[in-house]
Design an enzyme around this catalytic site. Structure first.
Site, PDB file in Angstrom:
ATOM      1  N   HIS A   1       0.770  -5.070  18.229  1.00 22.48           N
ATOM      2  CA  HIS A   1       1.508  -6.331  18.092  1.00 22.48           C
ATOM      3  C   HIS A   1       2.825  -6.353  18.856  1.00 22.48           C
ATOM      4  O   HIS A   1       3.208  -7.384  19.430  1.00 22.48           O
ATOM      5  CB  HIS A   1       1.754  -6.606  16.604  1.00 22.48           C
ATOM      6  CG  HIS A   1       1.894  -8.043  16.270  1.00 22.48           C
ATOM      7  ND1 HIS A   1       1.571  -8.562  15.042  1.00 22.48           N
ATOM      8  CD2 HIS A   1       2.321  -9.098  16.991  1.00 22.48           C
ATOM      9  CE1 HIS A   1       1.787  -9.863  15.023  1.00 22.48           C
ATOM     10  NE2 HIS A   1       2.257 -10.211  16.196  1.00 22.48           N
TER      11      HIS A   1
ATOM     12  N   TYR B   1       0.213 -11.658   9.356  1.00 18.21           N
ATOM     13  CA  TYR B   1       0.244 -13.110   9.218  1.00 18.21           C
ATOM     14  C   TYR B   1       0.078 -13.488   7.749  1.00 18.21           C
ATOM     15  O   TYR B   1      -1.033 -13.671   7.248  1.00 18.21           O
ATOM     16  CB  TYR B   1      -0.841 -13.765  10.067  1.00 18.21           C
ATOM     17  CG  TYR B   1      -0.592 -13.690  11.559  1.00 18.21           C
ATOM     18  CD1 TYR B   1       0.644 -13.297  12.064  1.00 18.21           C
ATOM     19  CD2 TYR B   1      -1.591 -14.020  12.471  1.00 18.21           C
ATOM     20  CE1 TYR B   1       0.873 -13.229  13.426  1.00 18.21           C
ATOM     21  CE2 TYR B   1      -1.368 -13.962  13.833  1.00 18.21           C
ATOM     22  CZ  TYR B   1      -0.140 -13.564  14.309  1.00 18.21           C
ATOM     23  OH  TYR B   1       0.077 -13.498  15.658  1.00 18.21           O
TER      24      TYR B   1
ATOM     25  N   SER C   1       2.057 -18.984  21.240  1.00 14.03           N
ATOM     26  CA  SER C   1       2.923 -20.164  21.207  1.00 14.03           C
ATOM     27  C   SER C   1       2.815 -20.936  22.523  1.00 14.03           C
ATOM     28  O   SER C   1       3.820 -21.261  23.156  1.00 14.03           O
ATOM     29  CB  SER C   1       4.382 -19.761  20.952  1.00 14.03           C
ATOM     30  OG  SER C   1       5.156 -20.856  20.533  1.00 14.03           O
ATOM     31  N   PRO C   2       1.584 -21.263  22.952  1.00 10.94           N
ATOM     32  CA  PRO C   2       1.382 -21.883  24.269  1.00 10.94           C
ATOM     33  C   PRO C   2       1.877 -23.320  24.377  1.00 10.94           C
ATOM     34  O   PRO C   2       1.953 -23.841  25.489  1.00 10.94           O
ATOM     35  CB  PRO C   2      -0.135 -21.826  24.443  1.00 10.94           C
ATOM     36  CG  PRO C   2      -0.663 -21.885  23.042  1.00 10.94           C
ATOM     37  CD  PRO C   2       0.315 -21.079  22.223  1.00 10.94           C
ATOM     38  N   LEU C   3       2.224 -23.928  23.259  1.00 11.77           N
ATOM     39  CA  LEU C   3       2.668 -25.328  23.292  1.00 11.77           C
ATOM     40  C   LEU C   3       4.187 -25.452  23.189  1.00 11.77           C
ATOM     41  O   LEU C   3       4.705 -26.533  22.930  1.00 11.77           O
ATOM     42  CB  LEU C   3       1.992 -26.119  22.174  1.00 11.77           C
ATOM     43  CG  LEU C   3       0.458 -26.162  22.259  1.00 11.77           C
ATOM     44  CD1 LEU C   3      -0.128 -26.888  21.068  1.00 11.77           C
ATOM     45  CD2 LEU C   3       0.012 -26.814  23.566  1.00 11.77           C
ATOM     46  N   GLY C   4       4.895 -24.348  23.412  1.00 11.12           N
ATOM     47  CA  GLY C   4       6.348 -24.400  23.389  1.00 11.12           C
ATOM     48  C   GLY C   4       6.896 -25.406  24.388  1.00 11.12           C
ATOM     49  O   GLY C   4       6.492 -25.444  25.539  1.00 11.12           O
TER      50      GLY C   4
END
Length: 291
Positions: free
Chosen positions: A128, A53, A208-211
């Protein structure tokens, strides 16, 4: 804040995805550290990072070092904070991502991450991404060696299939405590891996849970953002943000789920943390389960 179990560990039901603090369009360090501190103030005890990152070439570990500085500068107790990091990917600095899950690389990467985080052993170390050039059992075997060496205390796997979860579980047993796959209102093809993780007693950390609800930090300033979904409509009815509704929906999907929404501003992670206060009714859940 409510809490959930990942293996033998207790963590906040919402974590902080620290990636936006170090990649493209990242905030300055003062705001980045304020974001981590706001998460801690809100009761968040899980911070997700990775050695890859970063933005520019030569910055490997930027996010891990940032998280370590933020924790060191926090005025309160951080002994219950689980920092979960990952190894096996790289960023050459041109915006692309590479994969390297060779056992030798993973062992070197984990030791470097441990030093950057300033800990005796990494609380949760995650592979990863599977490397198509390396047999899966060999990559997972490296995690076993890291456990045996005391470099890490528990391990997880990310971006994996159900077959890969089963094979890793057979090799690692109870030391495997988590699966981190992409899962959101807009991207639901990880449902089988969520169901398997739940059956095996593994934590499931959607990335990315808010996709489908808001723009991902990887999309850039011009990326698409939804404006009219069932989540947005219910949020308007409830008087809360659609992001909070999305996270509450994820929490209802399974007791194994611990979403790790990214944030680059204190207000964003404070809003996300509030998702644990929302109890969705059966009719609302049916409404959100549609496309």
């Amino acid at each position: 804040m409510k809490y959930r179990r990942i293996g033998e560990l207790t963590v906040s039901a919402i974590g902080l995805g620290a990636m936006p603090l170090s990649i493209e369009h990242r905030p300055d360090e003062d705001r980045a550290i304020a974001t981590v501190h706001a998460a801690l103030d809100a009761g968040i005890t899980l911070i997700d990072t990775a050695d890859s990152y970063h933005w520019h070439a030569g910055e490997r570990g930027h996010n891990e070092l940032l998280v370590a500085r933020a924790l060191a500068r926090y005025g309160g107790d951080t002994s219950d904070v689980l920092v979960a990091t990952k190894g096996g990917r790289g960023r050459p600095g041109d915006g692309s991502w590479t994969v390297d899950a060779r056992p030798a690389h993973l062992k070197q990467a984990a030791e470097a991450s441990r030093k950057r985080l300033g800990v005796e052993a990494i609380g949760l170390y995650q592979l990863h991404k599977p490397d198509p050039a390396v047999p899966w059992a060999e990559s997972v075997g490296a995690l076993r060696e890291l456990l045996d060496a005391g470099t890490v205390r528990a391990v997880g796997i990310s971006n994996v299939s159900t077959d890969q979860i089963r094979e890793a579980h057979a090799i690692l047993g109870d030391a495997l405590i988590s699966v981190q796959n992409r899962y959101s209102p807009a991207v639901r093809d990880a449902e089988p891996t969520l169901e398997l993780a739940t059956r095996l007693g593994l934590g499931f950390l959607p990335w990315s849970p808010l996709g489908g609800i808001s723009r991902s930090s990887l999309d850039g300033p011009s990326g698409p953002a939804s404006a009219d979904t069932a989540f947005h409509r219910l949020a308007a009815d409830r008087g809360v943000s659609p992001q909070r509704i999305a996270l509450a929906w994820l929490l209802h999907r399974s007791p194994a789920v611990v979403p790790i929404p990214g944030a680059s501003r204190p207000a964003s992670i404070v809003d996300s943390a509030g998702a644990t206060d929302i109890e969705l009714e059966a009719g609302e859940l049916r409404q959100l389960q549609g496309p």
